[in-house]
Scaffold this motif. Structure first.
Motif, short mmCIF file in Angstrom:
data_model
loop_
_atom_site.label_atom_id
_atom_site.label_comp_id
_atom_site.label_asym_id
_atom_site.label_seq_id
_atom_site.Cartn_x
_atom_site.Cartn_y
_atom_site.Cartn_z
N THR A 1 7.84 -11.18 49.57
CA THR A 1 9.15 -11.07 50.18
C THR A 1 9.04 -10.32 51.50
OG1 THR A 1 11.43 -10.27 49.91
CG2 THR A 1 9.68 -8.94 48.92
N GLN A 2 9.89 -10.67 52.45
CA GLN A 2 9.99 -9.91 53.69
C GLN A 2 11.03 -8.81 53.57
OE1 GLN A 2 7.95 -10.25 56.39
NE2 GLN A 2 6.87 -11.65 55.01
N ARG A 3 11.82 -8.88 52.51
CA ARG A 3 12.78 -7.82 52.23
C ARG A 3 12.04 -6.64 51.61
NH1 ARG A 3 15.75 -9.02 48.19
NH2 ARG A 3 17.44 -7.59 48.72
N PHE A 4 12.74 -5.53 51.47
CA PHE A 4 12.13 -4.35 50.84
C PHE A 4 13.17 -3.79 49.88
CE2 PHE A 4 9.25 -0.50 52.02
CZ PHE A 4 8.76 -0.49 50.73
N PRO A 5 13.29 -4.43 48.69
CA PRO A 5 14.35 -4.03 47.75
C PRO A 5 14.27 -2.56 47.36
CG PRO A 5 13.33 -6.10 47.08
CD PRO A 5 12.49 -5.55 48.18
N ILE A 6 15.42 -1.99 47.07
CA ILE A 6 15.51 -0.60 46.61
C ILE A 6 15.97 -0.62 45.17
CG2 ILE A 6 16.65 1.63 46.92
CD1 ILE A 6 17.00 0.88 49.89
N LEU A 7 15.12 -0.13 44.28
CA LEU A 7 15.43 -0.09 42.86
C LEU A 7 15.37 1.35 42.38
CD1 LEU A 7 13.25 -3.12 41.68
CD2 LEU A 7 15.67 -3.13 42.28
N THR A 8 16.46 1.84 41.83
CA THR A 8 16.53 3.21 41.34
C THR A 8 17.28 3.22 40.02
OG1 THR A 8 16.56 4.09 43.59
CG2 THR A 8 17.31 5.56 41.84
N TYR A 9 16.71 3.89 39.04
CA TYR A 9 17.39 4.04 37.75
C TYR A 9 18.16 5.36 37.77
CZ TYR A 9 18.23 4.42 32.74
OH TYR A 9 18.83 4.54 31.53
N GLY A 10 19.45 5.28 37.47
CA GLY A 10 20.27 6.50 37.41
C GLY A 10 20.74 6.93 38.80
N GLU A 11 21.25 8.13 38.88
CA GLU A 11 21.79 8.64 40.13
C GLU A 11 20.68 8.96 41.12
OE1 GLU A 11 24.51 11.85 39.69
OE2 GLU A 11 25.69 10.86 38.13
N GLU A 12 21.00 8.81 42.38
CA GLU A 12 20.04 9.07 43.45
C GLU A 12 20.12 10.53 43.88
OE1 GLU A 12 20.32 8.00 48.03
OE2 GLU A 12 19.93 6.22 46.79
N PRO A 13 19.05 11.28 43.68
CA PRO A 13 19.08 12.69 44.11
C PRO A 13 19.22 12.79 45.62
CG PRO A 13 17.21 12.26 42.65
CD PRO A 13 17.77 10.93 43.05
N ARG A 14 19.87 13.82 46.08
CA ARG A 14 19.97 14.09 47.51
C ARG A 14 19.33 15.45 47.78
NH1 ARG A 14 21.64 10.02 51.22
NH2 ARG A 14 22.34 8.34 49.83
N VAL A 15 18.18 15.42 48.42
CA VAL A 15 17.42 16.64 48.69
C VAL A 15 17.15 16.69 50.18
CG1 VAL A 15 15.36 17.97 48.11
CG2 VAL A 15 16.29 16.35 46.44
N SER A 16 17.54 17.76 50.83
CA SER A 16 17.32 17.89 52.27
C SER A 16 15.91 18.38 52.54
CB SER A 16 18.32 18.87 52.88
OG SER A 16 18.03 20.19 52.45
N PRO A 17 15.37 18.09 53.72
CA PRO A 17 14.06 18.66 54.07
C PRO A 17 14.04 20.18 53.98
CG PRO A 17 14.64 16.91 55.60
CD PRO A 17 15.86 17.16 54.75
N GLU A 18 15.16 20.81 54.27
CA GLU A 18 15.21 22.28 54.25
C GLU A 18 15.08 22.85 52.85
OE1 GLU A 18 16.61 20.61 57.83
OE2 GLU A 18 17.46 20.31 55.82
N THR A 19 15.56 22.13 51.85
CA THR A 19 15.53 22.64 50.48
C THR A 19 14.40 22.04 49.63
OG1 THR A 19 17.12 20.95 49.72
CG2 THR A 19 18.01 23.07 50.50
N TRP A 20 13.74 21.00 50.15
CA TRP A 20 12.68 20.34 49.39
C TRP A 20 11.50 21.28 49.16
CZ3 TRP A 20 7.56 19.11 50.68
CH2 TRP A 20 6.90 18.27 49.77
N ARG A 21 10.99 21.29 47.95
CA ARG A 21 9.80 22.05 47.60
C ARG A 21 8.91 21.18 46.71
NH1 ARG A 21 11.85 24.49 50.90
NH2 ARG A 21 12.30 26.72 51.11
N LEU A 22 7.61 21.37 46.85
CA LEU A 22 6.64 20.69 46.00
C LEU A 22 5.75 21.72 45.35
CD1 LEU A 22 5.22 18.05 45.00
CD2 LEU A 22 3.65 18.38 46.93
N GLU A 23 5.62 21.63 44.03
CA GLU A 23 4.69 22.49 43.28
C GLU A 23 3.47 21.67 42.86
OE1 GLU A 23 6.20 25.16 40.19
OE2 GLU A 23 8.18 24.31 40.62
#
Length: 200
Positions: free
Chosen positions: A11-33
Motif C-alpha cells: 500500500t502507498q497509504r500508511f494506516p494508523i491502527l490503535t487499540y483503545g484510547e490514544e495516549p497524549r504525551v508531550s516531549p516535555e513530559t516524556w520519560r523512558l526507563e
C-alpha cells in the motif's frame, strides 16, 4: 530478493491502527526507563534522547493485518546505544516493552540489539505525530509492526519471556513476517518461556 513477506499486500497509504484510547504525551513530559536486569538503570527525557548519537534508517514496515509499506524513513537513537549504557546482566535474554496507556509487547534481547532497531522520534523528516506514537516509539522493522510499540515508556530486561498485550490474546510470541508468525498455533515451546544464563 522479494521485499514483501508472504500474505502481505503493498500500500502507498500508511494506516494508523490503535487499540483503545490514544495516549497524549508531550516531549516535555516524556520519560523512558531502561530497567530490570541491568547494572545501570537509565531514565531519559526527550532532550537526553536528542543529545545521543542519531541515525536515519529507511525500512519496510509490515503490519500483521496484511499490509506493507515500503521505504519508510525514520530517525532516532539505536536501542543498542541505550542498552550499552544500561549494561544488561548476563542472565538478561528477553525484554518487555511498556507504553504509556498500558500497552506491552515482548521481544528477545537479540532482536532489540539489531542495528536498525530505534527509539524513533522522526518520521519522513518530521517530528513523530502523536497518532503514530509520538513523541517517541520503538521501531523493530524486521518483525510485525505490533512489536514496534508506540508511546514507549520503559524497556524492562528479563531472564524469561513474558508475553505482552497482543501475545496474551493469541498473537505469536515473536512475529517474524517472513515466517508468517501472526498467531500462536499450539503451545509456546517451553524453551521460549525461560532462558538459561548465557554463562551456563
Amino acid at each position: 530478493m522479494d521485499r514483501v513477506p508472504p500474505g502481505q499486500i503493498l500500500t502507498q497509504r500508511f494506516p494508523i491502527l490503535t487499540y483503545g484510547e490514544e495516549p497524549r504525551v508531550s516531549p516535555e513530559t516524556w520519560r523512558l526507563e531502561v530497567r530490570g536486569l541491568v547494572e545501570a538503570p537509565l531514565v531519559l527525557g526527550y532532550a537526553d534522547l536528542l543529545a545521543l548519537p542519531q541515525v536515519e534508517v529507511v525500512r519496510d514496515f509490515h503490519c500483521v493485518t496484511r499490509w506493507s509499506r515500503l521505504d519508510v524513513a525514520w530517525k532516532g537513537v539505536q536501542a543498542r546505544v541505550l542498552l550499552e549504557r544500561a549494561r544488561p546482566r548476563p542472565e538478561a535474554v528477553a525484554v518487555l516493552v511498556h507504553s504509556y496507556g498500558g500497552y506491552t509487547t515482548n521481544l528477545l534481547l537479540e532482536d532489540l540489539l539489531r542495528e536498525d532497531v530505534l527509539l524513533a522520534h522522526t518520521l519522513f523528516g518530521r517530528p513523530l505525530p502523536p497518532e503514530r506514537g509520538g513523541p517517541v516509539r520503538l521501531l523493530v522493522p524486521h518483525l510485525y509492526a505490533w512489536k514496534s510499540a508506540k508511546w514507549v515508556q520503559a524497556i524492562e530486561l528479563l531472564d524469561h519471556l513474558e508475553l505482552g498485550f497482543w501475545e496474551r490474546l493469541g498473537y505469536h510470541w515473536r512475529g517474524d513476517p517472513w515466517r508468517e508468525e501472526r498467531f500462536q498455533e499450539g503451545p509456546i515451546p517451553a524453551a521460549s518461556l525461560r532462558f538459561r544464563s548465557k554463562k551456563t
